[in-house]
Design a protein around this motif. Sequence first.
Motif, short mmCIF file in Angstrom:
data_model
loop_
_atom_site.label_atom_id
_atom_site.label_comp_id
_atom_site.label_asym_id
_atom_site.label_seq_id
_atom_site.Cartn_x
_atom_site.Cartn_y
_atom_site.Cartn_z
N UNK A 112 0.73 -1.14 -0.08
CA UNK A 112 0.14 -0.26 0.02
C UNK A 112 0.83 1.22 0.01
N UNK A 113 1.94 1.13 0.71
CA UNK A 113 2.86 2.36 0.93
C UNK A 113 3.38 2.69 -0.48
N UNK A 114 3.79 1.56 -1.19
CA UNK A 114 4.49 1.90 -2.46
C UNK A 114 3.62 2.31 -3.64
N UNK A 115 2.14 1.89 -3.45
CA UNK A 115 1.16 2.19 -4.34
C UNK A 115 0.78 3.45 -4.45
N UNK A 116 0.78 4.13 -3.04
CA UNK A 116 0.62 5.46 -2.63
C UNK A 116 1.65 6.60 -3.14
N UNK A 117 2.89 5.93 -3.32
CA UNK A 117 3.87 6.90 -3.64
C UNK A 117 3.71 7.35 -5.11
N UNK A 118 4.21 8.69 -5.27
CA UNK A 118 3.85 9.35 -6.73
C UNK A 118 4.83 8.67 -7.55
N UNK A 119 6.02 8.45 -7.12
CA UNK A 119 7.20 7.82 -8.14
C UNK A 119 6.61 6.51 -8.65
N UNK A 120 5.95 5.66 -8.09
CA UNK A 120 5.26 4.47 -8.46
C UNK A 120 4.63 4.66 -9.90
N UNK A 121 4.94 4.25 -11.19
CA UNK A 121 4.26 4.52 -12.36
C UNK A 121 3.81 3.49 -13.09
N UNK A 122 4.19 2.17 -12.64
CA UNK A 122 3.89 0.81 -13.33
C UNK A 122 3.43 -0.29 -12.25
N UNK A 166 -4.44 -5.13 -4.60
CA UNK A 166 -4.21 -4.03 -5.49
C UNK A 166 -5.14 -2.99 -5.26
N UNK A 167 -6.49 -3.42 -5.29
CA UNK A 167 -7.67 -2.15 -4.97
C UNK A 167 -7.19 -1.62 -3.74
N UNK A 168 -6.86 -2.07 -2.66
CA UNK A 168 -6.47 -1.43 -1.34
C UNK A 168 -5.33 -0.49 -1.63
N UNK A 169 -4.22 -0.88 -2.47
CA UNK A 169 -3.27 -0.04 -2.87
C UNK A 169 -3.66 1.25 -3.42
N UNK A 170 -4.67 1.00 -4.52
CA UNK A 170 -5.36 1.87 -5.40
C UNK A 170 -6.15 2.84 -4.52
N UNK A 171 -6.78 2.50 -3.61
CA UNK A 171 -7.45 3.34 -2.66
C UNK A 171 -6.50 4.21 -2.04
N UNK A 172 -5.61 3.82 -1.67
CA UNK A 172 -4.56 4.57 -1.02
C UNK A 172 -3.80 5.58 -1.89
N UNK A 173 -3.64 5.27 -3.08
CA UNK A 173 -3.20 6.18 -4.07
C UNK A 173 -4.03 7.36 -4.41
N UNK A 174 -5.31 7.13 -4.39
CA UNK A 174 -6.27 8.05 -4.58
C UNK A 174 -6.27 8.94 -3.55
N UNK A 175 -6.31 8.45 -2.18
CA UNK A 175 -6.43 9.32 -1.03
C UNK A 175 -4.96 10.16 -0.97
N UNK A 176 -3.87 9.71 -1.57
CA UNK A 176 -2.72 10.38 -1.43
C UNK A 176 -2.74 11.39 -2.73
N UNK A 177 -3.60 11.39 -3.65
CA UNK A 177 -3.65 12.06 -4.81
C UNK A 177 -2.09 11.80 -5.64
N UNK A 178 -1.74 10.67 -5.66
CA UNK A 178 -0.40 10.50 -6.19
C UNK A 178 -0.37 10.30 -7.79
N UNK A 179 -1.58 10.43 -8.50
CA UNK A 179 -1.46 10.59 -9.90
C UNK A 179 -1.74 9.29 -10.53
N UNK A 180 -1.89 9.28 -11.61
CA UNK A 180 -2.07 8.04 -12.53
C UNK A 180 -0.87 7.01 -12.57
N UNK A 181 -1.23 5.67 -12.80
CA UNK A 181 -0.34 4.78 -13.30
C UNK A 181 -1.05 3.56 -14.12
N UNK A 182 -0.16 2.83 -14.63
CA UNK A 182 -0.41 1.77 -15.55
C UNK A 182 -0.59 0.34 -14.87
N UNK A 183 -1.47 -0.37 -14.97
CA UNK A 183 -1.70 -1.77 -14.53
C UNK A 183 -1.45 -2.60 -15.74
#
Length: 456
Positions: free
Chosen positions: A102-112, A145-162
Amino acid sequence: MTAGLPRLGRDVAPHPKAPVRIVHLGLGAFHRSHQAWFTQHAGDAGEWGIASFTGRRPDAAEVLAAQDGLFTVVERSDSGDTFEVVGSIVEAVDGANVGRLVELLAAPQTSVVTLTITEAAYGLGADDVELLRARQEPTTPLGRLVLGLAARKDADAGPLAVVSCDNLSDNGNVAKEGVLGIARDLDGGLAAWIEANVSFVSTSVDRITPRTTPEDVALVARECGYRDEAPVVAEPFRNWVLSGDFPAGRPRWEDAGAVFVGGIEPYENRKLWLLNGAHSILAYAGQLRGHSTVAEALADPVCLQAVEDFWDEASRHLSGDDLHIPEYRAALLERFGNSRIAHHLAQIAMDASTKLRMRAVPVLRAEREAGRSGEAAARMIAVWAAYVESNPGLQDPQAAGVEQANRLAGVDRVAALVSLLDTGLAGDPSVVELVHRLSQAFASRVQSVATSGNPN
């Protein structure tokens, strides 16, 4: 044999660590021989580190973490072996460590995010909705993955590709529907955010990667002069075709030979039907005839003929000069015949109901819609039916259904097995009778081999 040798890692072949920008779910041998290899060989590899999470067990992460993420790829051909240390995995993590994911998926630098979670895993995840509602950790890859994407949304970390790298037709959309199915049941706002911010890339992946043996570990120690407890053996051939958007960027995988196309379907069908379809035929027919590896089964004229016949049927439904079907078939025969790659049939045979649904059923349906019997595609199902009759404990997501079918006899048993693959085909008496006849014919041929000792 390896006592006294230094361990691969910080003291041997140290590798500069790139920042984590790719998260991978499904740390295993294929991921390391394929996506990790392509990432290491990208022109901008120094910018793209991978954090790889295991699936069912933590073992691979524990071994790799002790080696600072480094491992050896042993490229094996009939002419010999070559050895390369790969360092693109900069963090190896137990999949149960959902907090780190979750921490990594919420990080802005994670792109893929890349996935090798096995075909069967895409049908899981519904039970995770209740866990997520109760603020408990989900247990499946898509739920996590859904849990991590929810954290990314909350962190406003931007888009990524799955990016799905599993052997599924239209795998990007399958991953999308699986993720959105969980998200919609959980939170409509999250589902809307995923649709707007997450791209789902479809791919066709290919590199034969058999299980590593103790002999392979000893070989690396002897030839390289260090201990590597997690080497990967792979054939020289590798292929990666991708279709989709990368809104936050991606490595220059094309530098390593990856191909980016507008539409993936023709390429994935070529691979699913010709390579993977042949593997399924060889897995069941080969083991029934006493073989243990792909190369052994391919040398059996009965197995080879079954493969060639299926290829003839499948090739009728693969159009486009850019697919180079004759050359692809010839290359497959050469690859399969590489006797130094011990690709074990028992490994290929698992999860049959999921695999055959994608490998045999589309070709059988297409052949019958064209007014032909589809006998070669039906034979793939038939040899599986013969195999599970004498090997009822085979790992399969529908193992209970296979067990229930095996309590029946004759045509009824075959109909029950076919229904696990396609209820429409199971409702066609002519298809069921064809599969039953072919299964009986193959079983009798196997019996004659057992009696005479001659596989030809």
